[in-house]
Enzyme design. Structure first.
Site, mmCIF file in Angstrom:
data_model
loop_
_atom_site.group_PDB
_atom_site.id
_atom_site.type_symbol
_atom_site.label_atom_id
_atom_site.label_comp_id
_atom_site.label_asym_id
_atom_site.label_seq_id
_atom_site.Cartn_x
_atom_site.Cartn_y
_atom_site.Cartn_z
ATOM 1 N NE ARG A 107 35.842 62.715 -11.476
ATOM 2 C CZ ARG A 107 35.030 62.948 -10.367
ATOM 3 N NH1 ARG A 107 34.018 63.693 -10.338
ATOM 4 N NH2 ARG A 107 35.340 62.202 -8.987
ATOM 5 C CE LYS A 112 32.091 68.880 -10.395
ATOM 6 N NZ LYS A 112 33.179 68.728 -11.089
HETATM 7 N N1 PMM Z 1 34.959 66.816 -9.929
HETATM 8 C C1 PMM Z 1 35.332 66.443 -8.521
HETATM 9 C C2 PMM Z 1 36.297 65.629 -8.396
HETATM 10 N N2 PMM Z 1 37.193 65.210 -9.135
HETATM 11 N N3 PMM Z 1 38.187 65.254 -11.483
HETATM 12 C C3 PMM Z 1 38.091 65.903 -12.585
HETATM 13 N N4 PMM Z 1 38.781 65.517 -13.642
HETATM 14 N N5 PMM Z 1 36.985 66.636 -13.061
HETATM 15 C C4 PMM Z 1 36.001 67.045 -12.237
HETATM 16 O O1 PMM Z 1 35.003 67.960 -12.712
HETATM 17 C C5 PMM Z 1 35.943 66.342 -10.863
HETATM 18 C C6 PMM Z 1 37.301 65.658 -10.557
HETATM 19 C C7 PMM Z 1 34.101 66.763 -7.679
HETATM 20 O O2 PMM Z 1 33.026 65.888 -7.867
HETATM 21 P P1 PMM Z 1 32.701 64.676 -7.082
HETATM 22 O O3 PMM Z 1 32.338 64.976 -5.558
HETATM 23 O O4 PMM Z 1 31.482 64.444 -7.440
HETATM 24 O O5 PMM Z 1 33.498 63.583 -7.291
#
Ligand code: PMM
Length: 288
Positions: free
Chosen positions: A263, A228
């Site tokens: 995650r 991020k």
């Molecule tokens: N971050 C992203 C997408 N989905 N879901 C949860 N539960 N927690 C998160 O921090 C989260 C998420 C965005 O990141 P990406 O674009 O790398 O998927």
């Protein structure tokens, strides 16, 4: 406890080891992986292969998402989102993998649950879509309640909180109360402060520093820091896939501070980093 996220597809580990959720973005425009797992001309082939690779690298479950939630992203029509994720969820779940669907749309969650998703990762849980909680309850699935301020298109415009930790904490506890009231089993609910979702750098850091406080409420805490932008700002790395060091360090620290699920994009590296943390944790303060 990770065991509390047990699913029809099989119990997650009940040891103190953290659960590693691998990110599978089936989108053309995610900030973190630039749509590498999505090829409309080879769909769901490319995405399913990417999901299998995450599992082979040691992911306990795969989180399939069809709508980019990067700051400024335009919303995706739920029919298009479902067309992206459903065949991928179906193919991975049919092999016995635990699959979660990353969505804020009830129609997408329902379609994914119908083909074997065991977890709904509701990135809009602090203002849930109509019928979302009932759909998760009806499927007896697990539910991740993530905090987001506003919506992706505008969430980073000017996020203001009087007390970010207290406000996110209260919103997550309210989301848990709502989920339980809708019939979702209390031991199948996890909470997530939503790092980067309507938060400034200091606000993200305050939430990470407050993980022990969030974890003390009982529901397992999920944390997503992987690649991020706050890590880019802290470490001076512009390219998201160059942010491995920051991603690993934040994942290990989050687990040390009480997160039970991380995650991540870089699954093999995270599993290895957490192995070191687990070995130290297992010894604790016992005699040498
Ligand atoms: N971050 C992203 C997408 N989905 N879901 C949860 N539960 N927690 C998160 O921090 C989260 C998420 C965005 O990141 P990406 O674009 O790398 O998927």
């Amino acid at each position: 406890m990770p065991g509390d996220l047990r699913t029809p597809a099989g119990d997650l580990p009940t040891s103190r080891r953290a659960v590693v959720m691998g990110v599978l973005n089936v989108t053309p425009d995610s900030f973190s992986d630039g749509g590498r797992a999505y090829d409309p001309a080879d769909h769901p082939g490319r995405a399913v292969a990417a999901g299998r690779a995450l599992l082979a690298a040691g992911a306990d479950l795969v989180d399939v998402g069809g709508e980019s939630t990067r700051p400024g992203a335009d919303p995706v029509d739920p029919d298009e989102e479902a067309a992206r994720v459903v065949p991928v969820v179906a193919a991975l779940a049919s092999t016995g993998a635990v699959v979660s669907v990353d969505t804020r749309h009830t129609a997408v969650a329902r379609a994914a649950l119908d083909v074997g998703a065991a977890v709904v990762n509701d990135v809009g849980a602090t203002a849930p879509d109509d019928g979302m909680l009932a759909a998760v309850a009806a499927a007896d699935a697990a539910y991740v309640a993530m905090h987001m301020r506003g919506e992706p298109r505008t969430m980073q415009a000017d996020p203001v909180y009087l007390d970010v930790v207290a406000e996110v904490e209260a919103a997550l506890l309210a989301a848990v109360t709502g989920a339980v009231a809708a019939g979702i089993a209390p031991d199948r609910i996890a909470i997530d402060p939503g790092i980067g979702f309507g938060k400034t750098l200091p606000q993200n850091l305050a939430l990470l520093a407050a993980l022990p406080r969030l974890a003390a409420h009982g529901p397992p805490v999920l944390v997503g820091t992987s690649r991020k932008s706050f890590l880019g700002r802290l470490t001076g790395v512009d390219a998201p896939d160059g942010r491995l060091a920051g991603s690993l360090s934040s994942a290990v620290l989050a687990v040390r501070d009480g997160a039970r699920i991380v995650r991540v994009h870089d699954v093999a590296e995270t599993v290895a980093a957490l192995r070191v943390r687990d070995a130290i944790d297992a010894v604790g303060e016992g005699p040498a």
